[in-house]
Each structure stands twice: as C-alpha cells, then as structure tokens.
Scaffold this active site. Structure first.
Site, PDB file in Angstrom:
ATOM      1  N   GLY A  46     -35.543  78.123  71.024  1.00 56.66           N
ATOM      2  CA  GLY A  46     -35.324  76.753  71.493  1.00 56.66           C
ATOM      3  C   GLY A  46     -36.339  75.824  70.522  1.00 56.66           C
ATOM      4  O   GLY A  46     -37.180  76.035  70.237  1.00 56.66           O
ATOM      5  N   CYS A 110     -44.592  79.443  71.074  1.00 60.01           N
ATOM      6  CA  CYS A 110     -43.885  78.223  70.772  1.00 60.01           C
ATOM      7  C   CYS A 110     -44.081  78.074  69.111  1.00 60.01           C
ATOM      8  O   CYS A 110     -45.041  78.241  68.572  1.00 60.01           O
ATOM      9  CB  CYS A 110     -44.794  77.026  71.559  1.00 60.01           C
ATOM     10  SG  CYS A 110     -44.160  75.344  71.269  1.00 60.01           S
ATOM     11  N   LEU A 111     -42.851  77.266  68.619  1.00 54.81           N
ATOM     12  CA  LEU A 111     -43.069  77.147  67.305  1.00 54.81           C
ATOM     13  C   LEU A 111     -44.169  75.803  66.854  1.00 54.81           C
ATOM     14  O   LEU A 111     -44.444  75.839  65.744  1.00 54.81           O
ATOM     15  CB  LEU A 111     -41.777  76.474  66.751  1.00 54.81           C
ATOM     16  CG  LEU A 111     -40.364  77.437  66.849  1.00 54.81           C
ATOM     17  CD1 LEU A 111     -39.205  76.855  66.468  1.00 54.81           C
ATOM     18  CD2 LEU A 111     -40.675  78.524  65.895  1.00 54.81           C
ATOM     19  N   HIS A 152     -39.475  75.168  79.395  1.00 50.68           N
ATOM     20  CA  HIS A 152     -40.398  74.993  78.224  1.00 50.68           C
ATOM     21  C   HIS A 152     -40.130  73.716  77.241  1.00 50.68           C
ATOM     22  O   HIS A 152     -40.853  72.995  76.950  1.00 50.68           O
ATOM     23  CB  HIS A 152     -40.230  76.150  77.226  1.00 50.68           C
ATOM     24  CG  HIS A 152     -41.383  76.253  76.309  1.00 50.68           C
ATOM     25  ND1 HIS A 152     -42.423  77.142  76.162  1.00 50.68           N
ATOM     26  CD2 HIS A 152     -41.200  75.590  75.101  1.00 50.68           C
ATOM     27  CE1 HIS A 152     -43.131  76.757  75.041  1.00 50.68           C
ATOM     28  NE2 HIS A 152     -42.291  75.964  74.402  1.00 50.68           N
ATOM     29  N   HIS A 156     -41.636  69.804  76.604  1.00 54.43           N
ATOM     30  CA  HIS A 156     -42.003  68.916  75.252  1.00 54.43           C
ATOM     31  C   HIS A 156     -41.577  67.684  75.268  1.00 54.43           C
ATOM     32  O   HIS A 156     -42.315  66.833  74.580  1.00 54.43           O
ATOM     33  CB  HIS A 156     -41.216  69.980  74.360  1.00 54.43           C
ATOM     34  CG  HIS A 156     -41.820  71.004  73.605  1.00 54.43           C
ATOM     35  ND1 HIS A 156     -43.149  70.923  72.990  1.00 54.43           N
ATOM     36  CD2 HIS A 156     -41.479  72.328  73.361  1.00 54.43           C
ATOM     37  CE1 HIS A 156     -43.344  72.214  72.653  1.00 54.43           C
ATOM     38  NE2 HIS A 156     -42.300  72.979  72.685  1.00 54.43           N
TER      39      HIS A 156
HETATM   40 ZN    ZN Z   1     -42.152  75.255  72.262  1.00 53.41          ZN
END
Ligand code: ZN
Length: 202
Positions: A46, A110-111, A152, A156
């Site tokens: 995502g 998370c990226l 999630h 953001h």
């Molecule tokens: Zn994330």
C-alpha cells in the site's frame, strides 16, 4: 521508470493533512500509476500520496501475493472471504471508512518507517466509500489484510503513522531511536533484494 521518492519518518511532510480531490484528472490517474509502480518496486502492499509528498487524498493498494513471493506473512490472515472478491490493484481517491466492526491485530510495517514492525490494532471489517480512477463513487466491504492496509493508508492522509498508534512509551522509544540512529544499514529500502526482510510494508 517512474519511481517516486518515498518520504521517511521524521520528515515533517509526512505530518501534513491531505486535501480531498475535487475531480479525478488525468494527471492524478498518472500519479496513481506512478505510485503503484513505486510501491511494487519497494515490495510494498500500500502507498498513500502523503508518502511521496503529494498532499492529496489518494491511496493505492495491492495485497495479493505477487508471483514468486514465498514470504509466509500473508498466511497469518489467509485470504479472508471479502478480501478475495475485491479486484486489485486498487486506486482510491477520497477514501472514507463508513462503518467498522470487530478488532484485529497485525504486525505492521511501513515504507516510510523501514525495518520497524509493531503490532497494531485495527478494525477487522470495514465499509469503504471512495472515487475510483474514472471518478465514479464506489462502495465495498472488506476484511483481512486489505482492511488493515486501507486503514493504515488513510492514516497517512491524516498525517498519522503506525508508530503513533503504539503505547506512548513504545511510540516514544521507537521515534527517539530512529531520530538518533536513523535507519542505517538496517534500511534496506534502497536494496531491492531485501532478503532479510520477510515482513510486509504498508
Ligand atoms: Zn505506511
């Protein structure tokens, strides 16, 4: 190759609140495609526009198991009933959770916070309303990893990270650790092989 730069905590731009999209333009659809490409390159499931420094309410998702991906982390949740019926990848503008039910916990990554993973509690089942890439209103209900991932990503858009959802002590500890040491050699986000990283990033 249209790889976009993914911002990392503590970049202050990750804290900005994103604005709703008035109209789904060709430029925004192209942005969504570039985001998907970026997400796949980082082996994420995502990505929210906030993470690539665009303050618009846009998220892209794909929680299906890619071909050749042997990681077992998805098996934890299986492919729940509702999730498997939803066509992916998903591009969602102005996503809103209209209804939620139940609770589920998952070891989230998370990226924007590479190499850190923590158990976060989310709603198990969600009813989502959004605009698709044709600008049409869509509604669907999902569970599983997709439900977790959507919650999630919407966080953001509101400037919130999964490390904000931990206990205050845990949250403060992780944040100060990252501020002090950065991601160092643990940050394999630039390393496409990511052999040691078996978890999923949202
Ligand atoms: Zn994330």
């Amino acid at each position: 190759m249209a790889k976009l730069e993914v911002l990392k905590f503590p970049d202050p731009n990750l804290r900005k609140k994103c604005k709703p999209v008035d109209r789904v333009t060709a430029e925004l659809v192209q942005l969504a495609q570039d985001m998907l490409e970026t997400m796949y390159e980082h082996r994420g499931i995502g990505l929210a526009a906030a993470q690539i420094n665009r303050q618009v309410r846009l998220i892209v998702l794909d929680t299906r198991r890619p071909e050749g991906d042997e990681r077992e982390v998805r098996d934890e949740l299986g492919v729940p009933e509702l999730e498997k019926n939803i066509e992916q990848p998903l591009i969602l503008f102005n996503p809103v959770v209209k209804k939620k039910d139940g609770k589920i916990t998952y070891n989230e990554g998370c990226l924007s916070v590479p190499t850190y993973y923590e158990i976060v509690e989310r709603a198990r089942l969600i009813e989502v309303e959004a605009l698709n890439q044709e600008g049409k209103k869509i509604e669907f209900t999902t569970d599983g990893l997709l439900a977790i991932c959507i919650q999630h990503e919407i966080d953001h858009l509101d400037g919130k990270l999964f490390i904000d959802r931990l206990s205050p002590i845990k949250s403060a500890r992780i944040k100060s650790k990252i501020r002090k040491f950065g991601y160092g050699s643990r940050d394999d986000a630039e390393d496409e092989s990511q052999d040691e990283d078996s978890e999923l990033r949202l």
